[in-house]
Enzyme design. Structure first.
Site, PDB file in Angstrom:
ATOM      1  N   LYS A 217       0.820  -1.208   0.000  1.00 39.16           N
ATOM      2  CA  LYS A 217       0.000   0.000   0.000  1.00 39.16           C
ATOM      3  C   LYS A 217       0.854   1.258   0.000  1.00 39.16           C
ATOM      4  CE  LYS A 217      -3.464  -2.016   3.108  1.00 39.16           C
ATOM      5  NZ  LYS A 217      -4.097  -1.848   4.452  1.00 39.16           N
ATOM      6  N   GLY A 218       2.096   1.149   0.468  1.00 39.07           N
ATOM      7  CA  GLY A 218       2.901   2.322   0.794  1.00 39.07           C
ATOM      8  C   GLY A 218       3.086   3.347  -0.308  1.00 39.07           C
TER       9      GLY A 218
ATOM     10  N   GLU B  24       7.846   2.567  -6.100  1.00 38.48           N
ATOM     11  CA  GLU B  24       7.972   2.063  -4.717  1.00 38.48           C
ATOM     12  C   GLU B  24       8.004   3.238  -3.741  1.00 38.48           C
ATOM     13  OE1 GLU B  24       7.948  -0.194  -2.602  1.00 38.48           O
ATOM     14  OE2 GLU B  24       8.867  -2.064  -3.225  1.00 38.48           O
ATOM     15  N   ASP B  25       7.588   2.976  -2.514  1.00 47.00           N
ATOM     16  CA  ASP B  25       7.742   3.988  -1.464  1.00 47.00           C
ATOM     17  C   ASP B  25       9.174   3.997  -0.943  1.00 47.00           C
ATOM     18  OD1 ASP B  25       7.473   1.460  -0.326  1.00 47.00           O
ATOM     19  OD2 ASP B  25       6.102   2.094   1.264  1.00 47.00           O
TER      20      ASP B  25
ATOM     21  N   ASP C  76      14.648  -1.106   0.711  1.00 52.20           N
ATOM     22  CA  ASP C  76      15.511  -1.359   1.863  1.00 52.20           C
ATOM     23  C   ASP C  76      16.516  -2.449   1.470  1.00 52.20           C
ATOM     24  OD1 ASP C  76      16.500  -1.627   4.430  1.00 52.20           O
ATOM     25  OD2 ASP C  76      14.694  -2.436   5.312  1.00 52.20           O
TER      26      ASP C  76
ATOM     27  N   PHE D  60      13.570   4.171  10.752  1.00 54.94           N
ATOM     28  CA  PHE D  60      12.342   3.661  10.165  1.00 54.94           C
ATOM     29  C   PHE D  60      11.425   4.855   9.911  1.00 54.94           C
ATOM     30  CE2 PHE D  60       8.170   1.713  10.066  1.00 54.94           C
ATOM     31  CZ  PHE D  60       8.396   0.607   9.248  1.00 54.94           C
ATOM     32  N   LEU D  61      11.021   5.039   8.647  1.00 51.56           N
ATOM     33  CA  LEU D  61      10.291   6.243   8.269  1.00 51.56           C
ATOM     34  C   LEU D  61       8.800   5.972   8.092  1.00 51.56           C
ATOM     35  CD1 LEU D  61      12.793   7.830   5.730  1.00 51.56           C
ATOM     36  CD2 LEU D  61      12.747   7.971   8.203  1.00 51.56           C
TER      37      LEU D  61
ATOM     38  N   ASP E 260       3.701   3.334   6.477  1.00 50.03           N
ATOM     39  CA  ASP E 260       3.047   3.020   7.752  1.00 50.03           C
ATOM     40  C   ASP E 260       3.979   2.354   8.743  1.00 50.03           C
ATOM     41  OD1 ASP E 260       3.283   0.452   6.437  1.00 50.03           O
ATOM     42  OD2 ASP E 260       1.846  -0.309   7.911  1.00 50.03           O
TER      43      ASP E 260
ATOM     44  N   ARG F 158       0.038   6.506   7.839  1.00 46.78           N
ATOM     45  CA  ARG F 158       0.068   6.671   6.381  1.00 46.78           C
ATOM     46  C   ARG F 158      -0.441   8.038   5.944  1.00 46.78           C
ATOM     47  NH1 ARG F 158       1.000   1.701   3.949  1.00 46.78           N
ATOM     48  NH2 ARG F 158       0.018  -0.081   4.941  1.00 46.78           N
TER      49      ARG F 158
HETATM   50  P1  5GP Z   1      12.878  -4.627   1.313  1.00 54.63           P
HETATM   51  O1  5GP Z   1      12.341  -5.890   0.705  1.00 54.63           O
HETATM   52  O2  5GP Z   1      13.538  -3.728   0.300  1.00 54.63           O
HETATM   53  O3  5GP Z   1      13.765  -4.913   2.490  1.00 54.63           O
HETATM   54  O4  5GP Z   1      11.661  -3.879   1.969  1.00 54.63           O
HETATM   55  C1  5GP Z   1      10.827  -3.062   1.264  1.00 54.63           C
HETATM   56  C2  5GP Z   1       9.557  -2.817   2.022  1.00 54.63           C
HETATM   57  O5  5GP Z   1       9.785  -2.792   3.445  1.00 54.63           O
HETATM   58  C3  5GP Z   1       9.004  -1.449   1.661  1.00 54.63           C
HETATM   59  O6  5GP Z   1       8.174  -1.504   0.526  1.00 54.63           O
HETATM   60  C4  5GP Z   1       8.267  -1.101   2.931  1.00 54.63           C
HETATM   61  O7  5GP Z   1       6.984  -1.689   2.915  1.00 54.63           O
HETATM   62  C5  5GP Z   1       9.073  -1.758   4.041  1.00 54.63           C
HETATM   63  N1  5GP Z   1      10.021  -0.794   4.645  1.00 54.63           N
HETATM   64  C6  5GP Z   1      11.375  -0.819   4.610  1.00 54.63           C
HETATM   65  N2  5GP Z   1      11.899   0.227   5.279  1.00 54.63           N
HETATM   66  C7  5GP Z   1      10.849   0.948   5.740  1.00 54.63           C
HETATM   67  C8  5GP Z   1      10.732   2.166   6.491  1.00 54.63           C
HETATM   68  O8  5GP Z   1      11.692   2.839   6.887  1.00 54.63           O
HETATM   69  N3  5GP Z   1       9.475   2.592   6.753  1.00 54.63           N
HETATM   70  C9  5GP Z   1       8.354   1.891   6.346  1.00 54.63           C
HETATM   71  N4  5GP Z   1       7.169   2.399   6.678  1.00 54.63           N
HETATM   72  N5  5GP Z   1       8.435   0.764   5.624  1.00 54.63           N
HETATM   73  C10 5GP Z   1       9.665   0.291   5.330  1.00 54.63           C
END
Ligand code: 5GP
Length: 172
Positions: free
Chosen positions: A40-41, A96-97, A100, A149-150, A156, A162
């Site tokens: 959803k982000g 993407e939002d 990570d 963590f943002l 969210d 959100r």
């Molecule tokens: P990845 O697979 O790249 O480790 O994680 C990506 C997903 O993790 C993002 O789409 C998001 O949903 C969540 N995520 C990673 N870091 C953050 C953060 O700092 N804040 C939030 N709200 N979600 C995060």
């Protein structure tokens, strides 16, 4: 009580979105571009981004669930909403939002490539590139994040925050 520390103001976010939209509009002039928002982000960023584009685009969404702790992903990913637009021979831009570890994005790119699009590129609002585990290329990144963590502007924590119009570092 969790504390919210301001990271990006409305004005900063708006400037970033306008600039990235300008680059995308120029790079995809005369292309058939499909934006795929990751739910959803990314829905807030995607809606601002598309309103700032000067080229015609189509929009679709994908949703994936990643199983891990509340603030990090485990790499075990499940598709929970498939795309509905035919992307074969089209240019696809994943919106993407935040990226990570890159494990979620890597899964999404592989999934999209199975539909034989002409190209698949990636646009993210926030990029935690120091934490990358998967080898994914980010074509458009608005802002590099080094720590924390943002939340806010679509992002969210356990479905909260959100709707905040600005981006904060959540300190639990
Ligand atoms: P990845 O697979 O790249 O480790 O994680 C990506 C997903 O993790 C993002 O789409 C998001 O949903 C969540 N995520 C990673 N870091 C953050 C953060 O700092 N804040 C939030 N709200 N979600 C995060």
């Amino acid at each position: 009580m969790p504390e919210l520390i301001p990271v990006l103001k409305k004005k900063d976010i708006n400037n970033m979105v306008v600039q990235i939209a300008r680059r995308i509009s120029s790079d995809y002039q005369d292309h058939e571009l499909i934006l795929i928002g990751v739910l959803k982000g990314a829905f807030v960023f995607l809606s601002d981004l598309m309103l700032n584009l000067s080229i015609p685009v189509q929009v679709d969404f994908i949703r994936v669930a990643s199983y891990g702790s509340d603030t990090s992903s485990s790499g075990r990913i499940n598709l929970t909403k498939a795309i509905e637009i035919d992307v074969k021979n089209k240019d696809v831009l994943v919106v993407e939002d935040i990226v990570d570890t890159g494990l979620t994005l890597s899964y999404i790119i592989d999934y999209l490539k199975s539909f034989q699009p002409k190209t698949v590129k990636v646009c993210t609002l926030l990029d935690k590139r120091q934490r990358r585990q998967a080898n994914v290329k980010i074509d458009y990144a608005c802002h590099i994040v080094t720590e924390g963590f943002l939340v806010g502007y679509g992002l969210d924590y356990d479905e909260d925050y959100r709707n905040l119009p600005e981006i904060y570092h959540l300190q639990l």
